[in-house]
Design an enzyme around this catalytic site. Sequence first.
Site, mmCIF file in Angstrom:
data_model
loop_
_atom_site.group_PDB
_atom_site.id
_atom_site.type_symbol
_atom_site.label_atom_id
_atom_site.label_comp_id
_atom_site.label_asym_id
_atom_site.label_seq_id
_atom_site.Cartn_x
_atom_site.Cartn_y
_atom_site.Cartn_z
ATOM 1 N N GLU A 91 0.832 -1.207 0.000
ATOM 2 C CA GLU A 91 0.000 0.000 0.000
ATOM 3 C C GLU A 91 0.865 1.255 0.000
ATOM 4 O O GLU A 91 1.951 1.276 0.582
ATOM 5 C CB GLU A 91 -0.947 0.013 1.205
ATOM 6 C CG GLU A 91 -2.083 -0.996 1.042
ATOM 7 C CD GLU A 91 -3.110 -0.942 2.163
ATOM 8 O OE1 GLU A 91 -4.298 -1.068 1.865
ATOM 9 O OE2 GLU A 91 -2.726 -0.786 3.339
ATOM 10 N N CYS A 119 3.621 8.574 0.805
ATOM 11 C CA CYS A 119 4.018 7.660 1.881
ATOM 12 C C CYS A 119 4.171 6.276 1.259
ATOM 13 O O CYS A 119 3.193 5.716 0.753
ATOM 14 C CB CYS A 119 2.941 7.680 2.973
ATOM 15 S SG CYS A 119 3.232 6.506 4.301
ATOM 16 N N CYS A 178 5.095 -6.641 7.755
ATOM 17 C CA CYS A 178 6.237 -6.201 8.575
ATOM 18 C C CYS A 178 6.592 -7.335 9.523
ATOM 19 O O CYS A 178 5.706 -7.944 10.120
ATOM 20 C CB CYS A 178 5.862 -4.947 9.375
ATOM 21 S SG CYS A 178 7.258 -4.242 10.294
ATOM 22 N N CYS A 199 4.812 -4.426 16.564
ATOM 23 C CA CYS A 199 4.397 -3.326 17.446
ATOM 24 C C CYS A 199 2.897 -3.477 17.694
ATOM 25 O O CYS A 199 2.108 -3.649 16.763
ATOM 26 C CB CYS A 199 4.724 -1.991 16.803
ATOM 27 S SG CYS A 199 6.483 -1.838 16.396
ATOM 28 N N CYS A 225 0.027 -1.287 15.888
ATOM 29 C CA CYS A 225 0.114 -1.054 14.443
ATOM 30 C C CYS A 225 -0.551 -2.183 13.664
ATOM 31 O O CYS A 225 -0.270 -3.364 13.893
ATOM 32 C CB CYS A 225 1.588 -0.943 14.034
ATOM 33 S SG CYS A 225 1.824 -0.691 12.263
ATOM 34 N N GLY A 244 6.049 -1.752 6.763
ATOM 35 C CA GLY A 244 7.399 -2.295 6.857
ATOM 36 C C GLY A 244 8.386 -1.419 7.579
ATOM 37 O O GLY A 244 8.119 -0.264 7.910
ATOM 38 N N GLU A 245 9.546 -2.013 7.840
ATOM 39 C CA GLU A 245 10.629 -1.315 8.532
ATOM 40 C C GLU A 245 11.740 -1.053 7.512
ATOM 41 O O GLU A 245 12.468 -1.971 7.114
ATOM 42 C CB GLU A 245 11.129 -2.187 9.698
ATOM 43 C CG GLU A 245 12.404 -1.729 10.347
ATOM 44 C CD GLU A 245 12.411 -0.250 10.778
ATOM 45 O OE1 GLU A 245 11.394 0.264 11.290
ATOM 46 O OE2 GLU A 245 13.458 0.401 10.573
ATOM 47 N N SER A 289 11.717 6.524 8.274
ATOM 48 C CA SER A 289 11.205 6.360 9.633
ATOM 49 C C SER A 289 11.550 4.959 10.131
ATOM 50 O O SER A 289 11.371 3.975 9.418
ATOM 51 C CB SER A 289 9.689 6.554 9.611
ATOM 52 O OG SER A 289 9.142 6.377 10.891
ATOM 53 N N SER A 341 10.571 6.287 15.678
ATOM 54 C CA SER A 341 9.301 5.980 16.346
ATOM 55 C C SER A 341 9.601 5.554 17.778
ATOM 56 O O SER A 341 9.920 4.395 18.037
ATOM 57 C CB SER A 341 8.589 4.838 15.606
ATOM 58 O OG SER A 341 8.225 5.253 14.314
ATOM 59 N N LEU A 342 9.496 6.486 18.691
ATOM 60 C CA LEU A 342 9.960 6.224 20.062
ATOM 61 C C LEU A 342 8.828 5.695 20.954
ATOM 62 O O LEU A 342 8.953 4.648 21.559
ATOM 63 C CB LEU A 342 10.602 7.511 20.614
ATOM 64 C CG LEU A 342 11.364 7.387 21.913
ATOM 65 C CD1 LEU A 342 12.536 8.338 21.968
ATOM 66 C CD2 LEU A 342 10.474 7.629 23.117
ATOM 67 N N HIS A 343 7.750 6.461 21.033
ATOM 68 C CA HIS A 343 6.471 5.999 21.603
ATOM 69 C C HIS A 343 6.406 5.716 23.100
ATOM 70 O O HIS A 343 5.318 5.519 23.623
ATOM 71 C CB HIS A 343 5.933 4.761 20.870
ATOM 72 C CG HIS A 343 5.744 4.927 19.403
ATOM 73 N ND1 HIS A 343 5.304 6.092 18.808
ATOM 74 C CD2 HIS A 343 5.940 4.056 18.377
ATOM 75 C CE1 HIS A 343 5.236 5.931 17.499
ATOM 76 N NE2 HIS A 343 5.619 4.717 17.202
ATOM 77 N N ASN A 349 -4.609 6.198 15.446
ATOM 78 C CA ASN A 349 -5.648 5.823 14.485
ATOM 79 C C ASN A 349 -6.097 4.402 14.777
ATOM 80 O O ASN A 349 -5.257 3.516 14.917
ATOM 81 C CB ASN A 349 -5.101 5.907 13.060
ATOM 82 C CG ASN A 349 -4.689 7.325 12.715
ATOM 83 O OD1 ASN A 349 -5.495 8.249 12.813
ATOM 84 N ND2 ASN A 349 -3.430 7.514 12.345
ATOM 85 N N CYS A 408 -1.680 6.747 9.492
ATOM 86 C CA CYS A 408 -0.527 6.054 10.090
ATOM 87 C C CYS A 408 -0.972 4.795 10.816
ATOM 88 O O CYS A 408 -1.892 4.836 11.628
ATOM 89 C CB CYS A 408 0.154 6.932 11.145
ATOM 90 S SG CYS A 408 0.849 8.414 10.501
HETATM 91 N N1 SAH Z 1 8.538 0.794 10.724
HETATM 92 C C1 SAH Z 1 8.760 2.221 10.595
HETATM 93 C C2 SAH Z 1 7.938 2.788 9.485
HETATM 94 C C3 SAH Z 1 6.448 2.782 9.731
HETATM 95 S S1 SAH Z 1 6.038 4.433 9.947
HETATM 96 C C4 SAH Z 1 8.477 2.892 11.925
HETATM 97 O O1 SAH Z 1 7.901 2.259 12.788
HETATM 98 O O2 SAH Z 1 8.882 4.040 12.107
HETATM 99 C C5 SAH Z 1 4.505 4.421 10.603
HETATM 100 C C6 SAH Z 1 4.398 5.341 11.808
HETATM 101 O O3 SAH Z 1 3.061 5.259 12.274
HETATM 102 C C7 SAH Z 1 5.290 4.857 12.938
HETATM 103 O O4 SAH Z 1 5.715 5.934 13.731
HETATM 104 C C8 SAH Z 1 4.303 4.015 13.709
HETATM 105 O O5 SAH Z 1 4.711 3.788 15.019
HETATM 106 C C9 SAH Z 1 3.058 4.840 13.618
HETATM 107 N N2 SAH Z 1 1.853 4.072 13.907
HETATM 108 C C10 SAH Z 1 1.699 2.733 13.884
HETATM 109 N N3 SAH Z 1 0.433 2.402 14.191
HETATM 110 C C11 SAH Z 1 -0.230 3.539 14.405
HETATM 111 C C12 SAH Z 1 -1.588 3.851 14.725
HETATM 112 N N4 SAH Z 1 -2.486 2.898 14.843
HETATM 113 N N5 SAH Z 1 -1.928 5.154 14.866
HETATM 114 C C13 SAH Z 1 -1.010 6.131 14.681
HETATM 115 N N6 SAH Z 1 0.275 5.894 14.354
HETATM 116 C C14 SAH Z 1 0.661 4.619 14.228
#
Ligand code: SAH
Length: 328
Positions: free
Chosen positions: A83, A97, A104, A108, A111, A149-150, A178, A201-203, A277, A319
Amino acid sequence: MDLSLLADTLAAHGQPAYRAHQVWAWATRGVDGYEAMTDLPADLRSVLAAEVPFSTLTLENEATSNDGTIKALFLTHDGRPVEAVLMSYKDGRRSLCVSSQSGCPLTCTFCATGSMTFARNLTASEILDQALHFRRLSELNHCVFMGMGEPMMNLDAVLAACERLPDIGITNRRTTISTVGWVPGIERLTQVKMPMRLAFSLHAPDDDLRSQIMAVNDRYPLYEVLQACRNFYARKRRMIFIEYVMLADVNDSPEQAVALARLLDPAVFKVNLIPYNPSGSPYQGSSRETIDTFAQTLADNGIRATVRLTRGQDIAAACGQLAANAAS
Ligand code: SAH
């Protein structure tokens, strides 16, 4: 288009090497097939049409959000879902994007892509064909590797795609990679000449919580990743975006904002808070008020923070929502 197949096919038909450049130049201008390439001999156009598929991807479905965001679902030649999303803004920004993998391998918990089956890495041509698809609809000027994907686990193909994105109108400075914090990838990106931006993506502001929501943290803990990010900044002098998805009652308290600010050097990092989301996971998104308080607490502690605009939520293009339902 598979560029090595193109080169081989041209060579097999005794064509000079500059033909490959001609074909690529037309493709980057957004034509939709070989027929339009009027400076190629007509018989060569037919040979190419028969032997080199114009795209490595087949469009399966395309949806347009009420905010104008477009999501495309493609299949690779071996039936793997991919996608990509195009976001258009009033100021003329056209941000693409792209996905770097089908599915992936990481898991996480918040996601949607992490819950589908991992298929494989995409080739550079499969990444570029996502861009070329949207180039046929409009000019493009920004790209984020924030689809499925990563990207750091498929960095050869990602870098090969980055070398050609400028031909399509997207400079390396306007390209962001990212990562979940895949340290060897950050280290390699630090060494390459191309000036792509880095997003991390720290979170979660501590290892315990981060390991609970992102298993990859057990492999590359926060300290190591932040050190790799600081080295990236020391070499590249480009600020790093910290992505932080706002999960209600999980990572969104003012104390956690203070802890996050303590981790980060304001000269190196700026924070992008991402409204969660819905993705079929058990989490709830933080309220707008909680997000604003979190952002203000970061600011009070010296860290710049913006809140990401959510685009394309109604077509599951936002996202973390890319999961190619057709295939899962
Ligand atoms: N694997 C890479 C690239 C994916 S980027 C990474 O993790 O950075 C997608 C971004 O959206 C990442 O920051 C991810 O953590 C974030 N993301 C994943 N699920 C999400 C969700 N349900 N709502 C909002 N952001 C989300």
